[in-house]
Design a protein around this motif. Sequence first.
Motif, PDB file in Angstrom:
ATOM      1  N   LYS A 137       0.843  -1.194   0.000  1.00  0.00           N
ATOM      2  CA  LYS A 137       0.000   0.000   0.000  1.00  0.00           C
ATOM      3  C   LYS A 137       0.883   1.250   0.000  1.00  0.00           C
ATOM      4  O   LYS A 137       1.927   1.297   0.663  1.00  0.00           O
ATOM      5  N   LYS A 138       0.486   2.230  -0.778  1.00  0.00           N
ATOM      6  CA  LYS A 138       1.247   3.482  -0.853  1.00  0.00           C
ATOM      7  C   LYS A 138       1.377   4.103   0.535  1.00  0.00           C
ATOM      8  O   LYS A 138       0.417   4.174   1.301  1.00  0.00           O
ATOM      9  N   THR A 182      -6.930 -10.079  -8.101  1.00  0.00           N
ATOM     10  CA  THR A 182      -7.605  -8.795  -7.863  1.00  0.00           C
ATOM     11  C   THR A 182      -8.217  -8.739  -6.460  1.00  0.00           C
ATOM     12  O   THR A 182      -8.258  -7.679  -5.839  1.00  0.00           O
ATOM     13  N   PHE A 185      -5.466  -7.766  -4.104  1.00  0.00           N
ATOM     14  CA  PHE A 185      -5.188  -6.329  -4.175  1.00  0.00           C
ATOM     15  C   PHE A 185      -6.247  -5.523  -3.426  1.00  0.00           C
ATOM     16  O   PHE A 185      -5.934  -4.514  -2.776  1.00  0.00           O
ATOM     17  N   ASN A 186      -7.487  -5.945  -3.521  1.00  0.00           N
ATOM     18  CA  ASN A 186      -8.563  -5.248  -2.807  1.00  0.00           C
ATOM     19  C   ASN A 186      -8.365  -5.320  -1.290  1.00  0.00           C
ATOM     20  O   ASN A 186      -8.559  -4.330  -0.580  1.00  0.00           O
ATOM     21  N   ASP A 187      -7.994  -6.506  -0.796  1.00  0.00           N
ATOM     22  CA  ASP A 187      -7.745  -6.655   0.638  1.00  0.00           C
ATOM     23  C   ASP A 187      -6.526  -5.851   1.085  1.00  0.00           C
ATOM     24  O   ASP A 187      -6.486  -5.321   2.197  1.00  0.00           O
ATOM     25  N   SER A 189      -5.598  -3.044  -0.255  1.00  0.00           N
ATOM     26  CA  SER A 189      -6.016  -1.643  -0.296  1.00  0.00           C
ATOM     27  C   SER A 189      -6.729  -1.211   0.983  1.00  0.00           C
ATOM     28  O   SER A 189      -6.564  -0.084   1.452  1.00  0.00           O
ATOM     29  N   VAL A 190      -7.526  -2.139   1.560  1.00  0.00           N
ATOM     30  CA  VAL A 190      -8.284  -1.788   2.776  1.00  0.00           C
ATOM     31  C   VAL A 190      -7.557  -2.190   4.060  1.00  0.00           C
ATOM     32  O   VAL A 190      -8.095  -2.032   5.158  1.00  0.00           O
ATOM     33  N   LEU A 207      -2.125  -1.861 -10.970  1.00  0.00           N
ATOM     34  CA  LEU A 207      -1.887  -0.699 -10.124  1.00  0.00           C
ATOM     35  C   LEU A 207      -2.149   0.619 -10.846  1.00  0.00           C
ATOM     36  O   LEU A 207      -2.654   1.577 -10.261  1.00  0.00           O
ATOM     37  N   ARG A 210      -5.806   1.368 -10.748  1.00  0.00           N
ATOM     38  CA  ARG A 210      -6.405   1.627  -9.445  1.00  0.00           C
ATOM     39  C   ARG A 210      -6.336   3.095  -9.040  1.00  0.00           C
ATOM     40  O   ARG A 210      -7.044   3.536  -8.142  1.00  0.00           O
ATOM     41  N   ASP A 213      -3.168   3.905  -5.321  1.00  0.00           N
ATOM     42  CA  ASP A 213      -3.209   3.596  -3.891  1.00  0.00           C
ATOM     43  C   ASP A 213      -2.250   2.464  -3.510  1.00  0.00           C
ATOM     44  O   ASP A 213      -1.937   2.272  -2.344  1.00  0.00           O
ATOM     45  N   LEU A 214      -1.758   1.712  -4.505  1.00  0.00           N
ATOM     46  CA  LEU A 214      -0.800   0.637  -4.275  1.00  0.00           C
ATOM     47  C   LEU A 214       0.449   0.888  -5.113  1.00  0.00           C
ATOM     48  O   LEU A 214       0.387   1.546  -6.148  1.00  0.00           O
TER      49      LEU A 214
END
Length: 268
Positions: A137-138, A182, A185-187, A189-190, A207, A210, A213-214
Motif C-alpha cells: 500500500k502506498k 484482484t 489487491f482489494n484486501d 487496499s483496505v 496498479l 487503481r 493507492d498501491l
Amino acid sequence: MKKILALVTAVILTAGTFVGCSSGNKKTEESKNLNSLERVKKDGVLTMGLNDTYPPMEFRDENHNLVGFDIDLGQEIGKKLGVKVEVKTNDWKGIILSLKSKKFDMILSTMSITDKRKEEIDFSKPYIVGGQRIVVKKGNNTIKDVKDLKGKVIGCQLGSTGEMSASKIEGIKELKKYDGVTEAFNDLSVGRIDAVIADGQVGGYYLKKRGGDLILLDAKLTDEPVGIGFRKEDKELREAIDKALDELKQEGTLSKLSQKWFGEDVYK
C-alpha cells in the motif's frame, strides 16, 4: 397385407439404423486416427482454456468482455493455423485437470513453466518471461524488500507461482490465498493484508488502473518463463504453435501486443 407392409417397414427402419450407426462409427474411427493438429484443423476450431482474473493478460473489461494479452495472442495463433479460436474459462486450481480431461486443446493463461507442471503436461517455448514482485500500500515504508516481509500477512493467488514464491518466504505471519489476484489487491487496499506477491506485469498494469493507492516494489523474487500448456500426447499441435510463435515474434506482432498491454516492448 397390413402384416406384409409392417414387416417391410420394420426391415427398412432397421437397415436405416444400421447405416446410421455404421456412418457414425466410421466418423468416430476417423477422428480417433487424427493427430491433435489434424483434429483441430478438421473441426476448424482451437479451444483455449484460461482463468479470467489476471489483468492485463486475461480479464473482463467494464462491459464484461474477455480481453487481454493472452486473448489477443490466442487469436493471432488461430489466424496462423487457419482456424477459429474458442475461449473456455476455468478455475485456476483445476485448469491442468481440465486440460487433461480434454475440456480444451491448450492452456493459454500466463502459466509459468515449472518442473512440477512439466510432470503432468508439456509446454510450448516461452512466449514471455514474467517474475514475482511485491506490491504494498502506498505510504507503507516498512516493506522495501523480501526480508521486510517477516511477521507480515501476505496475499497471493491460489495455485499460482506467486503462491509458490510466497510460501518460501521465511518468517511471515500468515499467507492468505485468493481465487483471483484482484481480490488480494482489494484486501491490501483496505488494510486486511500487508503485501501481495504477484507477477510484475500483472501487478504493474492493475496498479495503474487503481489510481495510485498501491505500489509495485523493484525487488524481484523470481524470473519465470511463461508458456502454453498441452497434453503430452498432443505433440503435433504443440509444434505447430511453436512455429506460429516464432513467426509472430519475427513479424513484430508480439511486440505490438506488448506495447498495447504493457506500454513497452518486452521483446527487445
